[in-house]
Design a protein around this motif. Structure first.
Motif, PDB file in Angstrom:
ATOM      1  N   GLY A  50     -14.416 -11.588   8.275  1.00  0.00           N
ATOM      2  CA  GLY A  50     -14.341 -10.208   8.743  1.00  0.00           C
ATOM      3  C   GLY A  50     -12.969  -9.580   8.616  1.00  0.00           C
ATOM      4  O   GLY A  50     -12.786  -8.419   8.976  1.00  0.00           O
ATOM      5  N   SER A  51     -11.990 -10.326   8.117  1.00  0.00           N
ATOM      6  CA  SER A  51     -10.657  -9.753   7.983  1.00  0.00           C
ATOM      7  C   SER A  51     -10.599  -8.804   6.779  1.00  0.00           C
ATOM      8  O   SER A  51     -11.126  -9.106   5.714  1.00  0.00           O
ATOM      9  CB  SER A  51      -9.597 -10.849   7.862  1.00  0.00           C
ATOM     10  OG  SER A  51      -9.863 -11.663   6.745  1.00  0.00           O
ATOM     11  N   PRO A  52      -9.956  -7.655   6.962  1.00  0.00           N
ATOM     12  CA  PRO A  52      -9.892  -6.666   5.885  1.00  0.00           C
ATOM     13  C   PRO A  52      -8.807  -6.996   4.863  1.00  0.00           C
ATOM     14  O   PRO A  52      -7.742  -7.505   5.217  1.00  0.00           O
ATOM     15  CB  PRO A  52      -9.559  -5.371   6.618  1.00  0.00           C
ATOM     16  CG  PRO A  52      -8.827  -5.810   7.844  1.00  0.00           C
ATOM     17  CD  PRO A  52      -9.384  -7.158   8.206  1.00  0.00           C
ATOM     18  N   VAL A  53      -9.092  -6.703   3.613  1.00  0.00           N
ATOM     19  CA  VAL A  53      -8.116  -6.848   2.535  1.00  0.00           C
ATOM     20  C   VAL A  53      -8.023  -5.493   1.845  1.00  0.00           C
ATOM     21  O   VAL A  53      -9.028  -4.978   1.335  1.00  0.00           O
ATOM     22  CB  VAL A  53      -8.554  -7.935   1.520  1.00  0.00           C
ATOM     23  CG1 VAL A  53      -7.591  -7.973   0.339  1.00  0.00           C
ATOM     24  CG2 VAL A  53      -8.680  -9.284   2.190  1.00  0.00           C
ATOM     25  N   SER A  54      -6.843  -4.906   1.838  1.00  0.00           N
ATOM     26  CA  SER A  54      -6.643  -3.617   1.190  1.00  0.00           C
ATOM     27  C   SER A  54      -6.565  -3.820  -0.317  1.00  0.00           C
ATOM     28  O   SER A  54      -5.835  -4.683  -0.797  1.00  0.00           O
ATOM     29  CB  SER A  54      -5.350  -2.984   1.709  1.00  0.00           C
ATOM     30  OG  SER A  54      -5.172  -1.722   1.142  1.00  0.00           O
ATOM     31  N   VAL A  55      -7.335  -3.039  -1.051  1.00  0.00           N
ATOM     32  CA  VAL A  55      -7.374  -3.135  -2.503  1.00  0.00           C
ATOM     33  C   VAL A  55      -6.430  -2.074  -3.069  1.00  0.00           C
ATOM     34  O   VAL A  55      -6.545  -0.897  -2.717  1.00  0.00           O
ATOM     35  CB  VAL A  55      -8.807  -2.906  -3.032  1.00  0.00           C
ATOM     36  CG1 VAL A  55      -8.847  -2.934  -4.549  1.00  0.00           C
ATOM     37  CG2 VAL A  55      -9.759  -3.942  -2.448  1.00  0.00           C
ATOM     38  N   PRO A  56      -5.503  -2.469  -3.938  1.00  0.00           N
ATOM     39  CA  PRO A  56      -4.617  -1.458  -4.531  1.00  0.00           C
ATOM     40  C   PRO A  56      -5.424  -0.458  -5.359  1.00  0.00           C
ATOM     41  O   PRO A  56      -6.298  -0.854  -6.126  1.00  0.00           O
ATOM     42  CB  PRO A  56      -3.676  -2.264  -5.430  1.00  0.00           C
ATOM     43  CG  PRO A  56      -3.962  -3.696  -5.189  1.00  0.00           C
ATOM     44  CD  PRO A  56      -5.228  -3.807  -4.412  1.00  0.00           C
ATOM     45  N   VAL A  57      -5.131   0.810  -5.173  1.00  0.00           N
ATOM     46  CA  VAL A  57      -5.876   1.834  -5.897  1.00  0.00           C
ATOM     47  C   VAL A  57      -5.038   2.484  -6.999  1.00  0.00           C
ATOM     48  O   VAL A  57      -5.440   3.492  -7.572  1.00  0.00           O
ATOM     49  CB  VAL A  57      -6.430   2.912  -4.936  1.00  0.00           C
ATOM     50  CG1 VAL A  57      -7.448   2.314  -3.995  1.00  0.00           C
ATOM     51  CG2 VAL A  57      -5.313   3.599  -4.177  1.00  0.00           C
ATOM     52  N   ALA A  58      -3.895   1.870  -7.297  1.00  0.00           N
ATOM     53  CA  ALA A  58      -3.025   2.432  -8.329  1.00  0.00           C
ATOM     54  C   ALA A  58      -3.708   2.430  -9.696  1.00  0.00           C
ATOM     55  O   ALA A  58      -3.591   3.385 -10.448  1.00  0.00           O
ATOM     56  CB  ALA A  58      -1.720   1.656  -8.386  1.00  0.00           C
ATOM     57  N   ASP A  59      -4.380   1.369 -10.039  1.00  0.00           N
ATOM     58  CA  ASP A  59      -5.052   1.263 -11.340  1.00  0.00           C
ATOM     59  C   ASP A  59      -6.531   1.570 -11.182  1.00  0.00           C
ATOM     60  O   ASP A  59      -7.359   0.662 -11.129  1.00  0.00           O
ATOM     61  CB  ASP A  59      -4.876  -0.141 -11.925  1.00  0.00           C
ATOM     62  CG  ASP A  59      -3.445  -0.425 -12.310  1.00  0.00           C
ATOM     63  OD1 ASP A  59      -2.749   0.533 -12.687  1.00  0.00           O
ATOM     64  OD2 ASP A  59      -3.021  -1.586 -12.229  1.00  0.00           O
ATOM     65  N   HIS A  60      -6.846   2.826 -11.083  1.00  0.00           N
ATOM     66  CA  HIS A  60      -8.244   3.222 -10.985  1.00  0.00           C
ATOM     67  C   HIS A  60      -8.482   4.431 -11.870  1.00  0.00           C
ATOM     68  O   HIS A  60      -7.554   5.147 -12.242  1.00  0.00           O
ATOM     69  CB  HIS A  60      -8.644   3.519  -9.542  1.00  0.00           C
ATOM     70  CG  HIS A  60      -8.126   4.832  -9.036  1.00  0.00           C
ATOM     71  ND1 HIS A  60      -6.849   4.994  -8.552  1.00  0.00           N
ATOM     72  CD2 HIS A  60      -8.708   6.055  -8.962  1.00  0.00           C
ATOM     73  CE1 HIS A  60      -6.668   6.257  -8.186  1.00  0.00           C
ATOM     74  NE2 HIS A  60      -7.765   6.926  -8.431  1.00  0.00           N
ATOM     75  N   LEU A  61      -9.730   4.642 -12.199  1.00  0.00           N
ATOM     76  CA  LEU A  61     -10.142   5.840 -12.921  1.00  0.00           C
ATOM     77  C   LEU A  61     -11.142   6.563 -12.041  1.00  0.00           C
ATOM     78  O   LEU A  61     -12.108   5.963 -11.575  1.00  0.00           O
ATOM     79  CB  LEU A  61     -10.778   5.486 -14.261  1.00  0.00           C
ATOM     80  CG  LEU A  61      -9.874   4.793 -15.276  1.00  0.00           C
ATOM     81  CD1 LEU A  61     -10.693   4.374 -16.493  1.00  0.00           C
ATOM     82  CD2 LEU A  61      -8.743   5.705 -15.694  1.00  0.00           C
ATOM     83  N   LEU A  62     -10.901   7.841 -11.792  1.00  0.00           N
ATOM     84  CA  LEU A  62     -11.790   8.641 -10.966  1.00  0.00           C
ATOM     85  C   LEU A  62     -12.190   9.882 -11.736  1.00  0.00           C
ATOM     86  O   LEU A  62     -11.333  10.664 -12.148  1.00  0.00           O
ATOM     87  CB  LEU A  62     -11.103   9.041  -9.655  1.00  0.00           C
ATOM     88  CG  LEU A  62     -11.864   9.998  -8.746  1.00  0.00           C
ATOM     89  CD1 LEU A  62     -13.155   9.369  -8.262  1.00  0.00           C
ATOM     90  CD2 LEU A  62     -10.999  10.425  -7.572  1.00  0.00           C
TER      91      LEU A  62
END
Length: 189
Positions: free
Chosen positions: A91-103
């Motif tokens: 249940g521990s959260p892991v933040s995902v880097p959003v620097a390399d994304h396409l939106l």
């Protein structure tokens, strides 16, 4: 795929003055009712179309990443990707880097691709994606046909206010409403 509102819009797309002018109401006795009808009309339109009229923040819950890596975002228009969180087995959260994304926030549906996202440990709702959506912060940012649809819908609900209370609205959809929102509906096969 579930959406939750994590930050409500700061304003409605119609002002009380616009609604009162449209209805030719000059008194203040029903201002609370009119404000409630505007909110109901907005929420109904957003549900019918998948379009968020005013700037707001949503959270998308996913069980797993799509096989092709492209996540369809059925609510929009998407202004920004704010955060991605994956939950471990414990249940521990892991933040995902959003620097390399396409939106692609303008397409219908909007699409998101993340580079190398980690697999969730939780089987259900192990992924959370926070988005800012909507046309803007003012009613002037909302397309004209949607404003017109809201006005005629509020007028219809106001006309039957003695028969149907606010909590029973929307009781009816007025003639012409479907044509006004047709171009904003997302068609599904």
């Amino acid at each position: 795929m579930t959406y939750a509102v994590i930050e409500q819009p700061g304003a409605e797309p119609l002002t009380l003055a616009q609604v009162k002018a449209h209805l030719r109401v000059e008194h203040a006795e029903e201002d609370d009712l009119l404000a409630g009808l505007v909110s109901v009309a907005r929420q109904f339109l957003e549900t019918e179309t998948g379009v968020c009229l005013m700037r707001q923040r949503l959270r998308l819950y996913l069980d797993r990443w799509p096989k092709d890596g492209v996540i369809p975002l059925l609510r929009g228009p998407v202004q920004s990707l704010d955060a991605v969180t994956v939950y471990e087995v414990d249940g521990s959260p892991v933040s995902v880097p959003v620097a390399d994304h396409l939106l692609d926030g303008d397409s219908r549906p909007a699409r998101l691709w993340l580079k190398n996202p980690p697999a969730p440990g939780q089987a259900i709702n192990g992924i959370e994606i926070d988005l800012t959506v909507g046309f803007g912060e003012a009613g002037a940012d909302v397309p004209g046909p949607l404003i017109r649809a809201l006005l005629i819908h509020v007028a219809q609900m106001y006309a039957v206010r003695g028969t149907f209370s606010l909590d029973q609205q929307p009781a009816a959809v007025p003639d012409g409403y479907e044509r006004l929102i047709a171009g904003y509906r997302m068609r599904r096969l």
